[in-house]
Design a protein around this motif. Structure first.
Motif, PDB file in Angstrom:
ATOM      1  N   ASN A   8       0.813  -1.218   0.000  1.00 38.63           N
ATOM      2  CA  ASN A   8       0.000   0.000   0.000  1.00 38.63           C
ATOM      3  C   ASN A   8       0.853   1.278   0.000  1.00 38.63           C
ATOM      4  O   ASN A   8       0.930   1.973   1.013  1.00 38.63           O
ATOM      5  N   PRO A   9       1.489   1.584  -1.128  1.00 45.34           N
ATOM      6  CA  PRO A   9       2.310   2.797  -1.195  1.00 45.34           C
ATOM      7  C   PRO A   9       1.472   4.060  -1.349  1.00 45.34           C
ATOM      8  O   PRO A   9       1.321   4.609  -2.435  1.00 45.34           O
ATOM      9  N   GLY A  10       0.907   4.530  -0.241  1.00 47.16           N
ATOM     10  CA  GLY A  10       0.191   5.792  -0.233  1.00 47.16           C
ATOM     11  C   GLY A  10       1.174   6.949  -0.165  1.00 47.16           C
ATOM     12  O   GLY A  10       2.358   6.798  -0.489  1.00 47.16           O
ATOM     13  N   ALA A  11       0.712   8.104   0.282  1.00 45.37           N
ATOM     14  CA  ALA A  11       1.560   9.291   0.317  1.00 45.37           C
ATOM     15  C   ALA A  11       2.794   9.071   1.193  1.00 45.37           C
ATOM     16  O   ALA A  11       3.897   9.521   0.856  1.00 45.37           O
ATOM     17  N   MET A  12       2.628   8.388   2.319  1.00 51.10           N
ATOM     18  CA  MET A  12       3.776   8.099   3.177  1.00 51.10           C
ATOM     19  C   MET A  12       4.559   6.896   2.660  1.00 51.10           C
ATOM     20  O   MET A  12       5.788   6.925   2.555  1.00 51.10           O
ATOM     21  N   GLY A  13       3.848   5.835   2.299  1.00 48.71           N
ATOM     22  CA  GLY A  13       4.519   4.603   1.887  1.00 48.71           C
ATOM     23  C   GLY A  13       5.403   4.782   0.676  1.00 48.71           C
ATOM     24  O   GLY A  13       6.469   4.163   0.579  1.00 48.71           O
ATOM     25  N   ILE A  14       4.985   5.638  -0.250  1.00 47.24           N
ATOM     26  CA  ILE A  14       5.800   5.823  -1.454  1.00 47.24           C
ATOM     27  C   ILE A  14       7.124   6.484  -1.118  1.00 47.24           C
ATOM     28  O   ILE A  14       8.149   6.192  -1.738  1.00 47.24           O
ATOM     29  N   SER A  15       7.138   7.356  -0.111  1.00 44.07           N
ATOM     30  CA  SER A  15       8.402   7.988   0.279  1.00 44.07           C
ATOM     31  C   SER A  15       9.322   6.983   0.960  1.00 44.07           C
ATOM     32  O   SER A  15      10.550   7.035   0.789  1.00 44.07           O
ATOM     33  N   ILE A  16       8.746   6.063   1.722  1.00 38.18           N
ATOM     34  CA  ILE A  16       9.547   5.002   2.341  1.00 38.18           C
ATOM     35  C   ILE A  16      10.122   4.097   1.259  1.00 38.18           C
ATOM     36  O   ILE A  16      11.298   3.684   1.310  1.00 38.18           O
ATOM     37  N   ALA A  17       9.309   3.802   0.244  1.00 37.60           N
ATOM     38  CA  ALA A  17       9.787   2.997  -0.883  1.00 37.60           C
ATOM     39  C   ALA A  17      10.930   3.695  -1.602  1.00 37.60           C
ATOM     40  O   ALA A  17      11.937   3.063  -1.961  1.00 37.60           O
ATOM     41  N   ALA A  18      10.795   5.001  -1.829  1.00 42.23           N
ATOM     42  CA  ALA A  18      11.845   5.760  -2.514  1.00 42.23           C
ATOM     43  C   ALA A  18      13.138   5.762  -1.721  1.00 42.23           C
ATOM     44  O   ALA A  18      14.237   5.706  -2.293  1.00 42.23           O
ATOM     45  N   LEU A  63       9.124  -7.401   3.558  1.00 43.27           N
ATOM     46  CA  LEU A  63       7.876  -6.688   3.302  1.00 43.27           C
ATOM     47  C   LEU A  63       7.732  -5.573   4.330  1.00 43.27           C
ATOM     48  O   LEU A  63       7.957  -5.790   5.528  1.00 43.27           O
ATOM     49  N   ILE A  64       7.348  -4.386   3.848  1.00 40.47           N
ATOM     50  CA  ILE A  64       7.080  -3.262   4.729  1.00 40.47           C
ATOM     51  C   ILE A  64       5.655  -2.803   4.465  1.00 40.47           C
ATOM     52  O   ILE A  64       5.289  -2.497   3.337  1.00 40.47           O
ATOM     53  N   CYS A  65       4.850  -2.777   5.513  1.00 42.89           N
ATOM     54  CA  CYS A  65       3.447  -2.394   5.378  1.00 42.89           C
ATOM     55  C   CYS A  65       3.237  -0.998   5.944  1.00 42.89           C
ATOM     56  O   CYS A  65       3.544  -0.743   7.117  1.00 42.89           O
ATOM     57  N   VAL A  66       2.711  -0.106   5.117  1.00 46.65           N
ATOM     58  CA  VAL A  66       2.342   1.244   5.560  1.00 46.65           C
ATOM     59  C   VAL A  66       0.918   1.481   5.066  1.00 46.65           C
ATOM     60  O   VAL A  66       0.699   1.855   3.922  1.00 46.65           O
ATOM     61  N   CYS A  67      -0.058   1.239   5.923  1.00 43.62           N
ATOM     62  CA  CYS A  67      -1.455   1.328   5.528  1.00 43.62           C
ATOM     63  C   CYS A  67      -2.253   2.025   6.629  1.00 43.62           C
ATOM     64  O   CYS A  67      -1.736   2.253   7.727  1.00 43.62           O
ATOM     65  N   SER A  74      -5.783  -6.991   8.920  1.00 46.96           N
ATOM     66  CA  SER A  74      -6.257  -7.727   7.744  1.00 46.96           C
ATOM     67  C   SER A  74      -5.140  -7.914   6.726  1.00 46.96           C
ATOM     68  O   SER A  74      -5.040  -8.968   6.083  1.00 46.96           O
ATOM     69  N   VAL A  75      -4.269  -6.905   6.590  1.00 45.53           N
ATOM     70  CA  VAL A  75      -3.123  -7.054   5.697  1.00 45.53           C
ATOM     71  C   VAL A  75      -2.200  -8.153   6.219  1.00 45.53           C
ATOM     72  O   VAL A  75      -1.740  -9.020   5.460  1.00 45.53           O
ATOM     73  N   LEU A  80      -0.026 -13.784   5.977  1.00 45.13           N
ATOM     74  CA  LEU A  80       0.058 -15.117   6.579  1.00 45.13           C
ATOM     75  C   LEU A  80      -0.562 -16.167   5.661  1.00 45.13           C
ATOM     76  O   LEU A  80       0.004 -17.251   5.450  1.00 45.13           O
ATOM     77  N   GLN A  81      -1.720 -15.855   5.104  1.00 41.64           N
ATOM     78  CA  GLN A  81      -2.403 -16.802   4.235  1.00 41.64           C
ATOM     79  C   GLN A  81      -1.618 -17.073   2.955  1.00 41.64           C
ATOM     80  O   GLN A  81      -1.744 -18.156   2.369  1.00 41.64           O
ATOM     81  N   ALA A  82      -0.801 -16.099   2.544  1.00 44.81           N
ATOM     82  CA  ALA A  82       0.012 -16.275   1.337  1.00 44.81           C
ATOM     83  C   ALA A  82       1.238 -17.154   1.587  1.00 44.81           C
ATOM     84  O   ALA A  82       1.966 -17.489   0.654  1.00 44.81           O
TER      85      ALA A  82
END
Length: 279
Positions: A8-18, A63-67, A74-75, A80-82
């Motif tokens: 979920n690369p939202g406004a914050m997550g995309i900066s962490i990805a960058a 994996l880094i989750c920012v949601c 739920s994420v 886990l299910q994957a």
């Protein structure tokens, strides 16, 4: 170099990805079911699209989750299910007891779990954003951001510690903005907002304008702050303190949430009208 998946690369997550990219890592995301805005952000920053969360879990060792806070569990359940078996960092604004609950499930399934919390704006300027980390493998996550715009700080090996820091920090910063919003709405309802502005100006000349702007600027993220206030309330309850203040702050932000995706920052009068609408 690690293969890092951003969930979920939202406004914050995309900066962490960058930041992870800038540190030399390949960064992937899963576009299935994501919004056009998320797709645009990912394309602009050259994230590698791997389509589904299942494939993200197969292809990435981190994996880094920012949601939004309400989606954290739920994420984690989907991961886990994957059948994921790598290193997972939950970077969400959640109560420490929720972080521990997620961590316990993941560790039991053979996943290395790190509790994370982000303080500051999206990481586009050096020194603006800290990623606090706790857990046995916290240093491995911190190493992903070496010499990047995201300052990664390990504060212990106890899962829940990083989340607790986020909760108490945001309890004051975002909680005080909710209080200020409510104060101005009550002043409007009682017909004394102008008098309140005058009294503030006696103490600090630009106080009325700066406080109005503080309230107005909160509207764009109010939808996201609702869940955060609930997490903070749960944190206070866990610590044996009253949770009512931040449950009230939740309601304030819920009434402001309709300004999400507004083309321009709303006028203060419009914000106060939204706060008073349900009266």
């Amino acid at each position: 170099m690690s293969n890092v998946g951003i969930i979920n690369p939202g406004a914050m997550g995309i900066s962490i990805a960058a930041s992870a990219q800038a540190a030399g890592h390949a960064v992937y995301w899963a576009s299935a079911g994501r919004s056009a805005a998320s797709r645009q952000r990912a394309n602009e920053h050259n994230l590698l699209d791997i389509d589904t969360l299942a494939r993200l879990c197969e292809s990435c060792d981190v994996l880094i989750c920012v949601c939004p806070p309400h989606a954290a569990e739920s994420v984690a359940e989907s991961v886990l299910q994957a059948g994921y078996r790598g290193l997972y960092c939950d970077g969400n604004a959640i109560a420490p007891q929720k972080a521990r609950r997620i961590g316990q499930r993941m560790i039991a399934a053979g996943i290395d779990f790190v509790d994370g919390s982000i303080i500051g704006p999206p990481a586009w300027e050096k020194g603006s954003t800290r990623l606090y980390l706790s857990g046995d493998s916290a240093a491995q996550i911190a190493n992903l951001f070496e010499d990047s715009l995201t300052e990664a700080i390990v504060i212990g090996d106890e899962v829940g510690r990083a989340s607790a820091l986020k909760m108490v920090f945001a309890a004051q910063t975002k909680g005080s903005t909710a209080l200020l919003s409510a104060v101005q709405a009550v002043a409007e309802a009682m017909g004394v907002r102008g008098d309140l502005d005058s009294e503030w100006a006696r103490r600090l000349p630009d106080a009325a304008e700066s406080r109005a702007n503080q309230v107005r600027s909160a509207t764009a993220k109010a939808w996201r702050f609702t869940g955060e206030m609930q997490e903070i309330a749960a944190t206070f309850e866990e610590a044996g303190l009253p949770d009512g203040f931040h449950l009230a702050a939740y309601e304030v932000y819920r009434r402001m949430a309709g300004f999400k995706d507004a083309e321009a920052t709303p006028a203060l009068d419009d914000v106060l009208a939204a706060l008073l609408k349900e009266n």
